[in-house]
Design a protein around this motif. Structure first.
Motif, PDB file in Angstrom:
ATOM      1  N   ARG A  88     -18.609   0.490  -3.270  1.00 19.58           N
ATOM      2  CA  ARG A  88     -19.966   0.570  -2.726  1.00 19.58           C
ATOM      3  C   ARG A  88     -20.081  -0.095  -1.357  1.00 19.58           C
ATOM      4  N   TRP A  89     -19.414  -1.242  -1.163  1.00 22.98           N
ATOM      5  CA  TRP A  89     -19.549  -1.997   0.077  1.00 22.98           C
ATOM      6  C   TRP A  89     -18.288  -1.955   0.925  1.00 22.98           C
ATOM      7  N   GLY A  90     -17.488  -0.940   0.771  1.00 25.02           N
ATOM      8  CA  GLY A  90     -16.307  -0.756   1.609  1.00 25.02           C
ATOM      9  C   GLY A  90     -15.251  -1.835   1.414  1.00 25.02           C
ATOM     10  N   ILE A  91     -14.846  -2.447   2.521  1.00 24.45           N
ATOM     11  CA  ILE A  91     -13.756  -3.415   2.493  1.00 24.45           C
ATOM     12  C   ILE A  91     -14.129  -4.652   1.676  1.00 24.45           C
ATOM     13  N   GLY A  92     -15.395  -5.016   1.674  1.00 22.63           N
ATOM     14  CA  GLY A  92     -15.833  -6.161   0.868  1.00 22.63           C
ATOM     15  C   GLY A  92     -15.599  -5.916  -0.614  1.00 22.63           C
ATOM     16  N   SER A  93     -15.931  -4.722  -1.067  1.00 25.20           N
ATOM     17  CA  SER A  93     -15.678  -4.369  -2.464  1.00 25.20           C
ATOM     18  C   SER A  93     -14.187  -4.279  -2.752  1.00 25.20           C
ATOM     19  N   ALA A  94     -13.406  -3.823  -1.774  1.00 23.61           N
ATOM     20  CA  ALA A  94     -11.954  -3.742  -1.963  1.00 23.61           C
ATOM     21  C   ALA A  94     -11.358  -5.141  -2.110  1.00 23.61           C
ATOM     22  N   ILE A  95     -11.818  -6.077  -1.313  1.00 28.32           N
ATOM     23  CA  ILE A  95     -11.319  -7.452  -1.404  1.00 28.32           C
ATOM     24  C   ILE A  95     -11.684  -8.055  -2.748  1.00 28.32           C
ATOM     25  N   LEU A  96     -12.966  -7.973  -3.115  1.00 32.88           N
ATOM     26  CA  LEU A  96     -13.404  -8.541  -4.397  1.00 32.88           C
ATOM     27  C   LEU A  96     -12.749  -7.825  -5.570  1.00 32.88           C
ATOM     28  N   GLY A  97     -12.626  -6.504  -5.471  1.00 32.80           N
ATOM     29  CA  GLY A  97     -12.019  -5.732  -6.545  1.00 32.80           C
ATOM     30  C   GLY A  97     -10.542  -6.044  -6.729  1.00 32.80           C
ATOM     31  N   ALA A  98      -9.810  -6.195  -5.638  1.00 29.31           N
ATOM     32  CA  ALA A  98      -8.376  -6.506  -5.731  1.00 29.31           C
ATOM     33  C   ALA A  98      -8.162  -7.883  -6.351  1.00 29.31           C
ATOM     34  N   ILE A  99      -8.980  -8.847  -5.956  1.00 28.91           N
ATOM     35  CA  ILE A  99      -8.861 -10.193  -6.534  1.00 28.91           C
ATOM     36  C   ILE A  99      -9.225 -10.163  -8.012  1.00 28.91           C
ATOM     37  N   ALA A 100     -10.336  -9.493  -8.340  1.00 25.98           N
ATOM     38  CA  ALA A 100     -10.752  -9.405  -9.736  1.00 25.98           C
ATOM     39  C   ALA A 100      -9.729  -8.645 -10.576  1.00 25.98           C
ATOM     40  N   LEU A 101      -9.136  -7.597 -10.008  1.00 31.01           N
ATOM     41  CA  LEU A 101      -8.126  -6.823 -10.733  1.00 31.01           C
ATOM     42  C   LEU A 101      -6.925  -7.692 -11.073  1.00 31.01           C
ATOM     43  N   SER A 102      -6.492  -8.508 -10.140  1.00 33.67           N
ATOM     44  CA  SER A 102      -5.336  -9.366 -10.427  1.00 33.67           C
ATOM     45  C   SER A 102      -5.669 -10.393 -11.500  1.00 33.67           C
ATOM     46  N   ILE A 103      -6.883 -10.929 -11.481  1.00 40.08           N
ATOM     47  CA  ILE A 103      -7.273 -11.918 -12.491  1.00 40.08           C
ATOM     48  C   ILE A 103      -7.382 -11.272 -13.866  1.00 40.08           C
ATOM     49  N   VAL A 104      -8.097 -10.147 -13.955  1.00 38.32           N
ATOM     50  CA  VAL A 104      -8.290  -9.482 -15.253  1.00 38.32           C
ATOM     51  C   VAL A 104      -6.960  -8.961 -15.795  1.00 38.32           C
ATOM     52  N   ASN A 105      -6.102  -8.397 -14.912  1.00 42.96           N
ATOM     53  CA  ASN A 105      -4.774  -7.945 -15.343  1.00 42.96           C
ATOM     54  C   ASN A 105      -3.960  -9.101 -15.906  1.00 42.96           C
ATOM     55  N   SER A 106      -4.005 -10.238 -15.236  1.00 37.82           N
ATOM     56  CA  SER A 106      -3.256 -11.407 -15.710  1.00 37.82           C
ATOM     57  C   SER A 106      -3.725 -11.829 -17.093  1.00 37.82           C
ATOM     58  N   ILE A 107      -5.022 -11.840 -17.290  1.00 40.49           N
ATOM     59  CA  ILE A 107      -5.572 -12.233 -18.595  1.00 40.49           C
ATOM     60  C   ILE A 107      -5.164 -11.232 -19.673  1.00 40.49           C
ATOM     61  N   LEU A 108      -5.299  -9.939 -19.387  1.00 46.96           N
ATOM     62  CA  LEU A 108      -4.953  -8.928 -20.386  1.00 46.96           C
ATOM     63  C   LEU A 108      -3.466  -8.939 -20.716  1.00 46.96           C
ATOM     64  N   PHE A 109      -2.608  -9.063 -19.702  1.00 45.30           N
ATOM     65  CA  PHE A 109      -1.166  -9.131 -19.978  1.00 45.30           C
ATOM     66  C   PHE A 109      -0.796 -10.411 -20.711  1.00 45.30           C
ATOM     67  N   PHE A 110      -1.490 -11.517 -20.431  1.00 48.06           N
ATOM     68  CA  PHE A 110      -1.252 -12.751 -21.178  1.00 48.06           C
ATOM     69  C   PHE A 110      -1.568 -12.542 -22.658  1.00 48.06           C
ATOM     70  N   ILE A 111      -2.692 -11.887 -22.933  1.00 49.76           N
ATOM     71  CA  ILE A 111      -3.070 -11.609 -24.326  1.00 49.76           C
ATOM     72  C   ILE A 111      -2.041 -10.696 -24.985  1.00 49.76           C
ATOM     73  N   LEU A 112      -1.590  -9.670 -24.284  1.00 50.18           N
ATOM     74  CA  LEU A 112      -0.596  -8.758 -24.845  1.00 50.18           C
ATOM     75  C   LEU A 112       0.733  -9.468 -25.114  1.00 50.18           C
ATOM     76  N   ARG A 113       1.128 -10.378 -24.225  1.00 52.51           N
ATOM     77  CA  ARG A 113       2.360 -11.129 -24.445  1.00 52.51           C
ATOM     78  C   ARG A 113       2.239 -12.084 -25.630  1.00 52.51           C
ATOM     79  N   GLN A 114       1.084 -12.722 -25.772  1.00 52.97           N
ATOM     80  CA  GLN A 114       0.865 -13.662 -26.867  1.00 52.97           C
ATOM     81  C   GLN A 114       0.847 -12.963 -28.228  1.00 52.97           C
TER      82      GLN A 114
END
Length: 120
Positions: A88-114
């Motif tokens: 929605r907000w161009g590069i701002g959304s890309a920055i926030l989305g990329a950071i959020a994606l890495s955090i959420v991916n890390s959490i989900l993969f941690f749960i899958l590994r556990q």
């Protein structure tokens, strides 16, 4: 191949979670999230083809900026290629989305590994 499919599904679930947060990332349907997850996973796979010492040296010398910029570019490129996945907000959304994606991916993969569903 199974690892790539698991990664695509985890990225798709992460995108669906991120789309519910007020970050400006919009995903129309789970199918769109799967397609975007496949594109993001494929670009991440290309980055993984580089030697480990090269990736590590880039991350250390740039204080993590090169991998972050790469993630932002991949996130924006996926939004540009997939209709129904919008920033929605161009590069701002890309920055926030990329950071959020890495955090959420890390959490989900941690749960899958556990739970033992994904090997370490």
């Amino acid at each position: 191949m199974l690892g790539f499919l698991i990664s695509v599904v985890v990225i798709a679930i992460s995108l669906l979670i991120i789309s519910k947060l007020p970050l400006g990332v919009e995903v129309d349907s789970p199918w769109i999230a799967l397609i975007a997850g496949a594109i993001i996973g494929a670009f991440n796979g290309i980055w993984a083809l580089l030697p480990g010492w090269f990736r590590t040296a880039n991350a250390i010398l740039s204080l993590g900026l090169i991998p972050l910029i790469g993630s932002i570019i991949v996130f924006g490129l996926a939004a540009w290629l997939v209709e129904g996945f919008r920033l929605r907000w161009g590069i701002g959304s890309a920055i926030l989305g990329a950071i959020a994606l890495s955090i959420v991916n890390s959490i989900l993969f941690f749960i899958l590994r556990q739970t033992g569903l994904v090997a370490v």
